[in-house]
Write an enzyme that holds these catalytic residues in place. Structure first.
Site, PDB file in Angstrom:
ATOM      1  N   GLU A   1       0.884  -1.182   0.000  1.00 35.11           N
ATOM      2  CA  GLU A   1       0.000   0.000   0.000  1.00 35.11           C
ATOM      3  C   GLU A   1       0.918   1.228   0.000  1.00 35.11           C
ATOM      4  O   GLU A   1       0.921   2.021   0.928  1.00 35.11           O
ATOM      5  CB  GLU A   1      -0.905  -0.017   1.237  1.00 35.11           C
ATOM      6  CG  GLU A   1      -2.013   1.032   1.216  1.00 35.11           C
ATOM      7  CD  GLU A   1      -2.786   1.096   2.538  1.00 35.11           C
ATOM      8  OE1 GLU A   1      -2.391   0.424   3.499  1.00 35.11           O
ATOM      9  OE2 GLU A   1      -3.787   1.853   2.585  1.00 35.11           O
TER      10      GLU A   1
ATOM     11  N   HIS B   1      -4.480  -4.820  -0.074  1.00 33.36           N
ATOM     12  CA  HIS B   1      -4.154  -3.782  -1.059  1.00 33.36           C
ATOM     13  C   HIS B   1      -3.260  -4.296  -2.194  1.00 33.36           C
ATOM     14  O   HIS B   1      -3.694  -4.397  -3.326  1.00 33.36           O
ATOM     15  CB  HIS B   1      -3.525  -2.538  -0.417  1.00 33.36           C
ATOM     16  CG  HIS B   1      -4.474  -1.815   0.476  1.00 33.36           C
ATOM     17  ND1 HIS B   1      -5.587  -1.190  -0.010  1.00 33.36           N
ATOM     18  CD2 HIS B   1      -4.496  -1.639   1.817  1.00 33.36           C
ATOM     19  CE1 HIS B   1      -6.256  -0.656   0.987  1.00 33.36           C
ATOM     20  NE2 HIS B   1      -5.616  -0.917   2.113  1.00 33.36           N
TER      21      HIS B   1
HETATM   22 ZN   LIG Z   1      -6.731  -1.758   5.430  1.00 26.98          ZN
END
Ligand SMILES: [Zn+2]
Ligand SMILES: [Zn+2]
Lengths: 489, 489
Positions: free
Chosen positions: B338, B363
């Site tokens: 992320e 992510h």
């Molecule tokens: Zn999260």
């Protein structure tokens, strides 16, 4: 072992972890380049600069180029990239290669230059021996010399011309809320330069100056996508495409005579992708004629203009099949995938470019979303011409770390870095785009090997005949070693 | 034949072109899903809506969600997606699952609720039987009931609380100029909700209401990443993690008793990635204890917090090796990638998540830039939990058409769509994120098959035990057929 590492869970063995990291490195553009001792020293120096720049405040590739430019120009990495021999610029357009300062400060100061204003904002120019015929939607033509004599602040006037001819603005997000708006503005800037550049004597000087500006940026070869529009003389007489090609050939010869380490320039003849099928057939026929008459200068054929609003390649299939039918080899260099429309007719251009046997892909911004075409491009060694600043200014991507070329370079996809229309964006020949690509697409994961591979790619993937290409690559490597040595001092 | 097509230049044969297009389609998420007659009808209807939405003015996925939201909510595709059974939400956080309206209009109106203001802007809440002890940097605690009695415009006051608890703002680009700024604001909003949600009686109600809101959005299963902080009673007494897990278990049982077609909820215990190695070891030990005591409710372990500022996974290697050393199976569900830092320590998290045998990747925004890890994730069938709106609001990407998941979906990488913290972004359980993913990542190239695969993935990749999972998938398919039928009426 590598195969095993990549295909199974290797647990926590740090040696295996290192091996996987090495495997990722090897896949990257330039990851397999072996650096000699001197190069390793420069790489270590570069690494420190990268580390510093990743941490030091706002990160230029994440910002709009118009705001990032002053930051980039303070960067020691940028000054290294300026000095670096960059080989060839393979994706640039006529009308976009000469900094507009030169157009305004040199060309508009020549005799017989007239100006008119559309909507009191945008300018057009023409050279003429007498008062030129009026144009629709344009004010009366004024002789620039007279206008300047009457104007109090000539610097302001000249600056307003400069602003007209580039896309620069302090607040690009506000000025250009959408792709359509920025493309319209882009075409207006082109139109502004058009009357200046197509004046026959200027045409040659413009080209010469363009080559000079690229040469100064340590570029030794250029391929210019050119509309080859009719040029005009002072009396309004028009010259045809043959004249323009002749002029290109002559200018390139003159330039290489002055600068013997410059390899040369070749022309990719382009037509606007808004034309209909009949016009396209005529254009391809013209391209074949030019190819026959100027085999050294003419490199091939392409379409230009906003891809989303133009016709898809498949629409032109009859025209594009002509050369093969006639047994003529006309290389294609298609712009394709300069779009974020997904699954539309336009989004089919990338595949069709490959099916029409394109030599390179212009932009290929959408390529990573087309895994089948991506595989074909890789297997057929068809490189992508990546133009980071152009894609950002024309609103395909804002933060350049998200440019899909970051993924392509992570997997070592064949590609070159280019600048599209540096004059309109306010960038240099290639250095600004190299900065954005190097720092934006790779951050700490790129190194000197990445740069070396990109630079070599720019000649490898050029349209130069193989002997010339080999010589050019050898000359580039000599320049490279000199650059490495001097950068260590 | 397909193999041949992809590996050689196939020239202009339209049949081969069609085959290549089919090949691209088959690679895509859901591209191989066979639709029955009814589904084909709905797909045709959907296709028309997609075409219309691609052409009709500003394209919501290209805009910031705060501006796109009202447009999305007018879209007939969105209302279809709301009705669509979406299976499970696999990446959501405690404190982010209940629309803040409920917190303000319901929870803050309960007895004994105090408020204090930091910097006269941000709020914190606490429930207490007497005047609570003062907090540093915070105004004196005021009983909310008294404050409301003295306040002329209670709606304004409540709205200011609501603004405090979400990230919504009219001009997000100005309010949140950088990732660090938006993350700080994000953590302030969490802190605002903290004192409300960790009040023991509210904790249970909050969870129940969260499940209800997801259920209303046609979600049948939720996996909640939970910090399991100490909850407190009115007298200040604290309850431990065992209490919180007990509470979760009890609430889920109560909820499924009320709504028998709801499959349930499981907890992924999370710890902030800023902790040191010792705290991490303690946390993993706690996780193993919870796993033993609550095998039905506890799904596994993860770290949370801004990845760029936190410690990399490799730092925690001793803690993360504990379960294997002790012969305990503690599944990991790591947030990783992320980030848009490239080539840094943090950028190594994706590979380490795989090496530590993560069950899913939270992510994985950077995954497409890591081809080796990407291959491993695919071969090991470790899916990515993609949260489009979260990534946009937290400034990883602005135009969602450039989200790397567009590439992952183009190549059929295993993934699910989730919403991270819908309450803070102002989105619903999953419908808004499904809209962004469907229209933004695929445009015209996605279809009903894409949606069906995404929905099935959300249960396939859940941590449910296999028998429950099979039953849940069967139930989902019944809901799906009903949805198709009703959408055709
Ligand atoms: Zn999260
Ligand atoms: Zn171009």
């Amino acid at each position: 072992l590598f195969q095993c590492c990549a295909s199974c869970n290797c647990g926590l063995d740090p040696k295996k972890r290192d091996m996987l990291m090495k495997l990722e490195e090897l896949r990257r553009t330039g990851g397999a380049v072996e650096l000699d001792e001197r190069e390793k020293l420069l790489d270590a120096k570069l690494r420190k600069l990268q580390e510093h720049e990743m941490k030091a405040g706002p990160f230029p590739p994440s910002m709009h180029f118009f705001k990032a430019k002053p930051l980039i120009e303070q960067s020691p990495i940028f000054s290294l990239l300026q000095k670096m021999p960059k080989g060839g610029a393979l994706h640039v357009h006529d009308f976009g290669i000469v900094g507009v300062e030169w157009l305004v400060k040199n060309v508009t100061y020549r005799e017989n230059c007239y100006v008119c204003f559309t909507n009191e904002v945008f300018v057009q120019f023409i050279f003429s021996s007498g008062q030129p015929a009026p144009r629709p939607l344009c004010s009366r033509w004024t002789l620039l010399r007279s206008l300047r004599e009457k104007t109090k602040n000539i610097t302001d006037l000249d600056n307003s011309f400069i602003r007209n001819l580039t896309l620069f603005t302090e607040d690009p997000d506000r000025a250009y809320p959408s792709q359509d708006v920025v493309w319209k503005r882009f075409e207006k800037a082109f139109l502004g330069a058009y009357g200046l550049v197509t004046y026959a004597p200027v045409f040659k000087d413009y080209l010469y100056e363009g080559l000079r500006q690229f040469y100064v940026d340590n570029i030794m070869y250029v391929e210019i996508r050119a509309l080859l529009p009719a040029t005009y003389e002072l009396d309004g007489r028009l010259n045809d495409k043959q004249w323009s090609m002749q002029a290109c050939q002559e200018v390139v010869r003159r330039f290489t005579a002055h600068y013997p380490d410059f390899v040369g320039a070749r022309v990719i003849f382009t037509v606007h992708r808004g034309v209909n099928a009949t016009v396209a057939i005529k254009a391809v026929e013209e391209a074949m004629t030019l190819q026959r008459n100027f085999p050294d200068t003419m490199a091939g054929f392409d379409f230009v203009g906003q891809e989303d609003l133009g016709r898809p390649l498949w629409y032109f299939k009859d025209a594009l099949s002509l050369p093969e039918q006639r047994g003529v080899d006309l290389p294609y260099f298609f712009h394709a995938g300069e779009t974020d429309s997904q699954g539309t007719e336009v989004d089919q251009n990338l595949m069709d470019a490959i099916l029409f046997n394109t030599t390179r892909i212009g932009h290929g911004f959408a390529l990573a979303r087309h895994p089948v075409v991506k595989d074909m491009s890789r297997k057929m060694d068809v490189p992508v011409e990546v133009c980071p600043i152009s894609n950002q200014v024309l609103k395909l991507v804002s933060d350049l770390r998200n440019h899909p070329a970051a993924m392509l370079m992570a997997e070592g996809h064949p590609l070159v870095i280019s600048s599209d229309d540096p004059a309109l964006f306010g960038s240099s020949g290639l250095s600004h785009d190299f900065y954005e690509a190097f720092m934006g697409f790779g951050g700490m994961s790129f190194n000197l090997g990445t740069l070396k591979e990109l630079v070599l790619n720019s000649l490898r993937y050029s349209s130069l005949p193989s002997q010339t290409k080999e010589k050019a690559i050898a000359a580039l490597l000599v320049k490279w070693d000199k650059f490495v040595l001097e950068s260590l001092l």
